[in-house]
Motif scaffolding. Structure first.
Motif, short mmCIF file in Angstrom:
data_model
loop_
_atom_site.label_atom_id
_atom_site.label_comp_id
_atom_site.label_asym_id
_atom_site.label_seq_id
_atom_site.Cartn_x
_atom_site.Cartn_y
_atom_site.Cartn_z
N PHE A 1 0.83 -1.21 0.00
CA PHE A 1 0.00 0.00 0.00
C PHE A 1 0.86 1.27 0.00
CE2 PHE A 1 -2.88 -3.20 1.77
CZ PHE A 1 -4.02 -2.96 1.03
N SER A 2 2.18 1.12 -0.18
CA SER A 2 3.08 2.28 -0.13
C SER A 2 2.81 3.26 -1.25
CB SER A 2 4.54 1.81 -0.18
OG SER A 2 4.87 1.10 0.99
N LYS A 3 2.44 2.76 -2.43
CA LYS A 3 2.16 3.65 -3.55
C LYS A 3 0.68 3.99 -3.65
CE LYS A 3 6.47 2.92 -4.74
NZ LYS A 3 6.76 1.89 -3.73
N SER A 4 -0.18 3.00 -3.41
CA SER A 4 -1.61 3.25 -3.56
C SER A 4 -2.18 4.11 -2.44
CB SER A 4 -2.38 1.92 -3.63
OG SER A 4 -2.11 1.13 -2.49
N ALA B 1 4.36 5.70 4.67
CA ALA B 1 4.52 5.61 6.12
C ALA B 1 3.68 4.50 6.75
CB ALA B 1 4.17 6.95 6.79
N LEU B 2 2.70 3.97 6.01
CA LEU B 2 1.92 2.85 6.53
C LEU B 2 2.80 1.64 6.81
CD1 LEU B 2 -1.32 2.71 4.35
CD2 LEU B 2 -1.18 3.13 6.80
N ARG B 3 3.83 1.42 5.99
CA ARG B 3 4.66 0.21 6.06
C ARG B 3 3.76 -1.01 6.10
NH1 ARG B 3 8.22 1.20 3.57
NH2 ARG B 3 9.31 -0.67 4.26
N LEU B 4 2.89 -1.12 5.12
CA LEU B 4 1.88 -2.17 5.09
C LEU B 4 1.89 -2.86 3.74
CD1 LEU B 4 -0.45 -3.36 6.84
CD2 LEU B 4 -1.99 -1.79 5.68
N SER C 1 -4.43 -1.41 14.58
CA SER C 1 -5.20 -0.20 14.28
C SER C 1 -5.04 0.20 12.82
CB SER C 1 -4.75 0.94 15.20
OG SER C 1 -3.36 1.18 15.05
N LEU C 2 -3.80 0.19 12.31
CA LEU C 2 -3.59 0.53 10.91
C LEU C 2 -4.32 -0.42 9.97
CD1 LEU C 2 0.19 1.52 10.69
CD2 LEU C 2 -1.80 3.01 10.49
#
Length: 509
Positions: A336-339, A343-346, A373-374
């Motif tokens: 999800f770093s680009k979409s 900072a999510l690091r997901l 939570s994220l």
């Protein structure tokens, strides 16, 4: 040092109650050392005497006695109605650091594992590319266009749920709602038939590659790797002990026949078929089928990195490699770093059915997990339709920014840099004439506050390519046009310098 409204938390002070040295003297010496070393900063508030006595299990009289000695030395100040503070004079008077030791008692440099020592020697660096918006930083989405208001409302809604749902330990394999949502998204938008049980949530794509390498690769195992290819995946797999086999790419993607010539018995292959990193090519269906056939014969796993496939603005994208895999050899990695935002690091792994139990055990035993939570917020962001709306809008915005780059290049970079039109993603490449070194070009651009990467930075082995990688997703069209003008000036200066030097080409380093 942990701080709080009642003063610094000083639980690290050790008190020996049975020692010959009085407790008040021990406390005084410990506090004095913390102040002189800088661990307690000048102006920092100390806890009240009652609070510190309770924290350390000593009498209040003991604390008062220690404070009085420190006050007499001028190390602390008491302010009526405010509390006790470390003297501000220490900001200037604190002793400097002791000189560095030399001689036989100096500790030796740490000895790294053979795998990591080799990785550091080949690709280690103390510098990283900028990750703030600017021309032409790569891997950065349009942060200025993110729907922060919608995100904030969902986040606030999420945190109003029962505390046991949002504050406890989450499921090791990932938040069930997010796993279900991702599986649905992949089925509907990427043509991948999968179940939520095959989805494993990780802290970004780099953790995914590291986990895959740890689980499936032995030290020295051969991994086909696109050359040039993705830097993060390269470093993660090398750190896992893999022996990367640089396989060249062309406009149809990784050259399978060349991979078979170099190493027919490979353990894994890493590819970016939807948008080759960094060249931008889309792997042809014929090449995809050839890769899957080679993997089946070798008993190898194929790692598909689908890092920015949502953002297509040319023709509709080809199906994912995973969607045409009928042998269960493809491990699909998404992020999800680009979409959304980096900072999510997901990220997530879509495991083949044969590896579901393996990844499930690894998640329970070895993976630290991602903040629940994220995951919950992202799941709601997708479920409520904001993700789909955001993606559609960003496709249009990235198409506009790509067009701005291409059109500006036609005016300012003719004969200096040939921009290759992209069909998706947040970056493209530009081919330099043979008279300009890509390394020299990057350095000259940096002088004008332009960030471009030589293609060689992405290469395991030297290639015949001579060009630059330019990101355009993170900046507005006006900044793109200004950046192109400055880049043109930098490249024109190199050509002028070369002509003045009698035609000698600068050697890249």
């Amino acid at each position: 040092m942990v701080k709080r409204a009642g003063g610094a938390l000083l639980l690290g002070i050790a008190i020996e109650h049975g020692a010959a040295r009085p407790v008040s003297a021990q406390l005084y010496a410990s506090l004095r050392d913390l102040m002189l070393s800088g661990s307690l900063a000048a102006g920092e508030r100390l806890p009240a005497t009652r609070t510190l006595a309770r924290d350390l299990g000593v009498s209040r009289t003991t604390v008062i006695d220690a404070f009085e000695r420190l006050t007499a030395e001028g190390l602390i100040d008491s302010r009526v109605g405010s509390g006790t503070f470390v003297s501000v004079a220490l900001a200037a008077d604190r002793p400097g650091r002791a000189p560095e030791r030399s001689g036989p008692d100096v500790p030796h440099a740490p000895v790294l594992s053979r795998t990591m020592a080799s990785a550091v020697e080949r690709f280690g660096t103390r510098q990283r590319l900028p990750h703030t918006p600017g021309a032409f930083v790569t891997a950065l989405p349009a942060l200025d266009e993110f729907p922060m208001g919608q995100w904030a409302r969902i986040a606030a809604k999420h945190w109003r749920r029962a505390r046991r749902e949002v504050m406890g330990y989450g499921e090791p394999s990932g938040h069930p709602a997010l796993r279900q949502t991702i599986a649905g998204h992949l089925r509907a938008n990427r043509g991948i038939s999968c179940d939520a049980e095959q989805i494993f949530i990780v802290a970004g794509a780099q953790q995914a590659f590291s986990l895959i390498g740890t689980l499936l690769l032995n030290p020295g195992d051969a991994v086909w790797f696109e050359n040039p290819g993705a830097i993060g995946a390269r470093n993660s797999l090398i750190a896992s002990g893999a022996e990367l086999i640089p396989v060249p790419v062309d406009q149809e993607g990784i050259r399978v026949e060349e991979g078979l010539r170099l190493c027919p018995q490979f353990r894994s292959a890493f590819v970016t078929p939807s948008h080759q990193q960094p060249l931008g090519y889309v792997m042809s269906l014929q090449r995809r089928l050839a890769l899957l056939a080679a993997a089946e014969r070798a008993g190898a796993w194929v790692i598909e990195d689908d890092y920015d496939s949502e953002f297509f603005y040319g023709r509709r994208p080809l199906p994912t490699l995973k969607s045409v895999d009928r042998t269960g050899r493809v491990i699909y990695v998404g992020t999800f770093s680009k979409s959304l935002f980096p900072a999510l690091r997901l990220g997530f792994i879509l495991a083949p059915e044969a590896l579901v139990e393996t990844f499930a055990r690894a998640s329970v035993s070895f993976v630290q997990g991602v903040a629940t939570s994220l995951q919950g917020i992202v799941a709601e962001f997708i479920e409520e339709g904001y993700f789909a709306t955001h993606i559609r809008r960003m496709r249009r915005i990235y198409a506009e920014r790509h067009a701005a780059l291409y059109e500006a290049a036609q005016r300012s970079l003719v004969g200096l840099l040939e921009i290759v039109p992209a069909e998706s993603g947040l970056h493209t490449i530009g081919n330099l004439p043979s008279t300009i070194s890509e390394v020299a070009a990057a350095r000259a651009a940096a002088v004008r506050d332009i960030v471009v990467s030589p293609i060689a930075r992405f290469s395991l082995e030297t290639t015949a390519l001579n060009g630059l990688v330019l990101g355009f997703g993170g900046i507005k069209p006006a900044e793109i046009r200004s950046g192109v003008e400055r880049l043109g000036q930098a490249l024109a200066g190199l050509q002028t310098t070369r002509r003045a030097a009698g035609g000698r080409r600068q050697s890249p380093i």
